[in-house]
Design a protein around this motif. Structure first.
Motif, PDB file in Angstrom:
ATOM      1  N   ARG A  43       0.694  -1.034  -0.046  1.00  0.00           N
ATOM      2  CA  ARG A  43      -0.116  -0.022   0.077  1.00  0.00           C
ATOM      3  C   ARG A  43       0.727   1.390  -0.113  1.00  0.00           C
ATOM      4  O   ARG A  43       0.358   2.455  -0.335  1.00  0.00           O
ATOM      5  CB  ARG A  43      -1.039   0.064   1.133  1.00  0.00           C
ATOM      6  CG  ARG A  43      -2.068  -0.994   1.224  1.00  0.00           C
ATOM      7  CD  ARG A  43      -2.825  -1.193  -0.025  1.00  0.00           C
ATOM      8  NE  ARG A  43      -3.652  -2.249  -0.070  1.00  0.00           N
ATOM      9  CZ  ARG A  43      -3.756  -3.222  -0.926  1.00  0.00           C
ATOM     10  NH1 ARG A  43      -2.719  -3.551  -1.652  1.00  0.00           N
ATOM     11  NH2 ARG A  43      -4.843  -4.116  -0.831  1.00  0.00           N
ATOM     12  N   ASN A  44       2.033   1.046   0.367  1.00  0.00           N
ATOM     13  CA  ASN A  44       2.908   2.401   0.360  1.00  0.00           C
ATOM     14  C   ASN A  44       3.701   2.637  -1.078  1.00  0.00           C
ATOM     15  O   ASN A  44       4.397   3.455  -1.117  1.00  0.00           O
ATOM     16  CB  ASN A  44       4.004   2.291   1.370  1.00  0.00           C
ATOM     17  CG  ASN A  44       5.021   1.233   1.173  1.00  0.00           C
ATOM     18  OD1 ASN A  44       4.800   0.496   0.370  1.00  0.00           O
ATOM     19  ND2 ASN A  44       6.354   1.407   1.883  1.00  0.00           N
ATOM     20  N   ASN A  45       3.231   1.955  -2.230  1.00  0.00           N
ATOM     21  CA  ASN A  45       3.762   2.120  -3.491  1.00  0.00           C
ATOM     22  C   ASN A  45       3.049   3.160  -4.115  1.00  0.00           C
ATOM     23  O   ASN A  45       2.070   3.762  -3.695  1.00  0.00           O
ATOM     24  CB  ASN A  45       3.539   0.760  -4.406  1.00  0.00           C
ATOM     25  CG  ASN A  45       4.365  -0.341  -3.945  1.00  0.00           C
ATOM     26  OD1 ASN A  45       4.338  -1.176  -4.855  1.00  0.00           O
ATOM     27  ND2 ASN A  45       4.963  -0.342  -2.900  1.00  0.00           N
ATOM     28  N   PHE A  46       3.961   3.897  -4.994  1.00  0.00           N
ATOM     29  CA  PHE A  46       3.388   4.913  -5.819  1.00  0.00           C
ATOM     30  C   PHE A  46       3.837   4.952  -7.046  1.00  0.00           C
ATOM     31  O   PHE A  46       4.971   4.495  -7.396  1.00  0.00           O
ATOM     32  CB  PHE A  46       3.587   6.564  -5.097  1.00  0.00           C
ATOM     33  CG  PHE A  46       4.811   6.553  -4.655  1.00  0.00           C
ATOM     34  CD1 PHE A  46       5.761   7.566  -5.425  1.00  0.00           C
ATOM     35  CD2 PHE A  46       5.620   6.171  -3.465  1.00  0.00           C
ATOM     36  CE1 PHE A  46       6.837   7.868  -5.189  1.00  0.00           C
ATOM     37  CE2 PHE A  46       6.911   6.457  -3.413  1.00  0.00           C
ATOM     38  CZ  PHE A  46       7.667   7.321  -4.117  1.00  0.00           C
ATOM     39  N   VAL A  55       5.200   3.429 -17.328  1.00  0.00           N
ATOM     40  CA  VAL A  55       5.059   3.621 -16.045  1.00  0.00           C
ATOM     41  C   VAL A  55       6.322   3.682 -15.107  1.00  0.00           C
ATOM     42  O   VAL A  55       7.053   3.022 -15.662  1.00  0.00           O
ATOM     43  CB  VAL A  55       4.228   2.286 -15.801  1.00  0.00           C
ATOM     44  CG1 VAL A  55       3.899   2.197 -14.348  1.00  0.00           C
ATOM     45  CG2 VAL A  55       2.881   2.100 -16.365  1.00  0.00           C
ATOM     46  N   THR A  56       6.238   4.527 -14.432  1.00  0.00           N
ATOM     47  CA  THR A  56       7.449   4.451 -13.238  1.00  0.00           C
ATOM     48  C   THR A  56       6.789   4.000 -11.945  1.00  0.00           C
ATOM     49  O   THR A  56       5.962   4.793 -11.618  1.00  0.00           O
ATOM     50  CB  THR A  56       7.893   5.943 -13.198  1.00  0.00           C
ATOM     51  OG1 THR A  56       8.704   6.109 -14.451  1.00  0.00           O
ATOM     52  CG2 THR A  56       9.219   5.821 -12.077  1.00  0.00           C
ATOM     53  N   TRP A  57       7.324   3.070 -11.443  1.00  0.00           N
ATOM     54  CA  TRP A  57       6.550   2.310 -10.248  1.00  0.00           C
ATOM     55  C   TRP A  57       7.669   2.450  -8.973  1.00  0.00           C
ATOM     56  O   TRP A  57       8.758   1.874  -9.148  1.00  0.00           O
ATOM     57  CB  TRP A  57       6.292   0.831 -10.357  1.00  0.00           C
ATOM     58  CG  TRP A  57       5.409   0.351  -9.374  1.00  0.00           C
ATOM     59  CD1 TRP A  57       5.756  -0.149  -8.209  1.00  0.00           C
ATOM     60  CD2 TRP A  57       3.917   0.382  -9.459  1.00  0.00           C
ATOM     61  NE1 TRP A  57       4.546  -0.489  -7.253  1.00  0.00           N
ATOM     62  CE2 TRP A  57       3.503  -0.118  -8.181  1.00  0.00           C
ATOM     63  CE3 TRP A  57       2.860   0.820 -10.148  1.00  0.00           C
ATOM     64  CZ2 TRP A  57       2.090  -0.291  -7.766  1.00  0.00           C
ATOM     65  CZ3 TRP A  57       1.436   0.731  -9.781  1.00  0.00           C
ATOM     66  CH2 TRP A  57       1.319   0.112  -8.698  1.00  0.00           C
ATOM     67  N   ASP A  63      12.835  -1.161  -1.653  1.00  0.00           N
ATOM     68  CA  ASP A  63      13.797  -0.368  -2.400  1.00  0.00           C
ATOM     69  C   ASP A  63      14.078  -0.795  -3.988  1.00  0.00           C
ATOM     70  O   ASP A  63      15.062  -0.730  -4.540  1.00  0.00           O
ATOM     71  CB  ASP A  63      15.241  -0.846  -1.926  1.00  0.00           C
ATOM     72  CG  ASP A  63      16.417   0.533  -1.891  1.00  0.00           C
ATOM     73  OD1 ASP A  63      15.937   1.471  -2.016  1.00  0.00           O
ATOM     74  OD2 ASP A  63      17.591   0.034  -1.665  1.00  0.00           O
ATOM     75  N   LEU A  64      12.842  -0.447  -4.690  1.00  0.00           N
ATOM     76  CA  LEU A  64      12.769  -0.905  -5.963  1.00  0.00           C
ATOM     77  C   LEU A  64      12.154   0.397  -6.845  1.00  0.00           C
ATOM     78  O   LEU A  64      11.071   0.868  -6.175  1.00  0.00           O
ATOM     79  CB  LEU A  64      11.948  -1.898  -6.147  1.00  0.00           C
ATOM     80  CG  LEU A  64      11.526  -2.560  -7.579  1.00  0.00           C
ATOM     81  CD1 LEU A  64      12.689  -2.946  -8.059  1.00  0.00           C
ATOM     82  CD2 LEU A  64      10.394  -3.651  -7.472  1.00  0.00           C
ATOM     83  N   VAL A  65      12.724   0.593  -8.003  1.00  0.00           N
ATOM     84  CA  VAL A  65      12.315   1.622  -8.796  1.00  0.00           C
ATOM     85  C   VAL A  65      12.020   0.774 -10.109  1.00  0.00           C
ATOM     86  O   VAL A  65      13.097   0.209 -10.855  1.00  0.00           O
ATOM     87  CB  VAL A  65      12.961   2.734  -9.060  1.00  0.00           C
ATOM     88  CG1 VAL A  65      12.199   3.614 -10.151  1.00  0.00           C
ATOM     89  CG2 VAL A  65      13.101   3.662  -7.575  1.00  0.00           C
ATOM     90  N   ALA A  66      10.899   0.681 -10.672  1.00  0.00           N
ATOM     91  CA  ALA A  66      10.525  -0.358 -12.042  1.00  0.00           C
ATOM     92  C   ALA A  66      10.142   0.973 -12.964  1.00  0.00           C
ATOM     93  O   ALA A  66       9.428   1.625 -12.817  1.00  0.00           O
ATOM     94  CB  ALA A  66       9.812  -1.083 -12.005  1.00  0.00           C
TER      95      ALA A  66
END
Length: 78
Positions: A43-46, A55-57, A63-66
Motif C-alpha cells: 500500500r505504500n507504493n506510488f 509507467v514508473t513504479w 527499495d525498488l524503482v521499475a
C-alpha cells in the motif's frame, strides 16, 4: 559539489501525501494506498503513468524503482 535544495526525504513525503481533492493522488504521483491500482502490491507504493503505456513504479518497502515502457496499460492491474 552543490548543496541539496530540499531536505533529503522532504519531496518524497510530499509526493505520498494524499491530495485533498483526490486521496489516491499525491504530489505528481498516483498512490496505491487503498490497493485500487494494484491490489497485490504494498500500500505504500506510488507510481506515474504516461502516454504510450509508460509507467514508473516506486516500491520503497523493497527499495525498488521499475520503469516500464510501451506496455498495454489495460493489463497493468493483473
Amino acid at each position: 559539489m552543490g548543496r541539496p535544495t530540499r531536505a533529503a526525504g522532504g519531496w518524497v513525503a510530499a509526493s505520498v501525501t494524499p491530495c485533498p481533492l483526490n486521496p489516491r493522488y499525491g504530489l505528481f504521483w498516483w498512490l496505491n494506498s487503498d490497493g485500487t491500482y494494484q491490489p497485490a502490491a504494498p500500500r505504500n507504493n506510488f507510481f506515474a503513468i504516461g502516454a504510450g503505456g509508460n509507467v514508473t513504479w516506486i516500491d520503497p518497502e523493497h527499495d525498488l524503482v521499475a520503469v516500464l515502457r510501451w506496455i498495454d496499460s489495460t493489463n497493468l492491474n493483473t
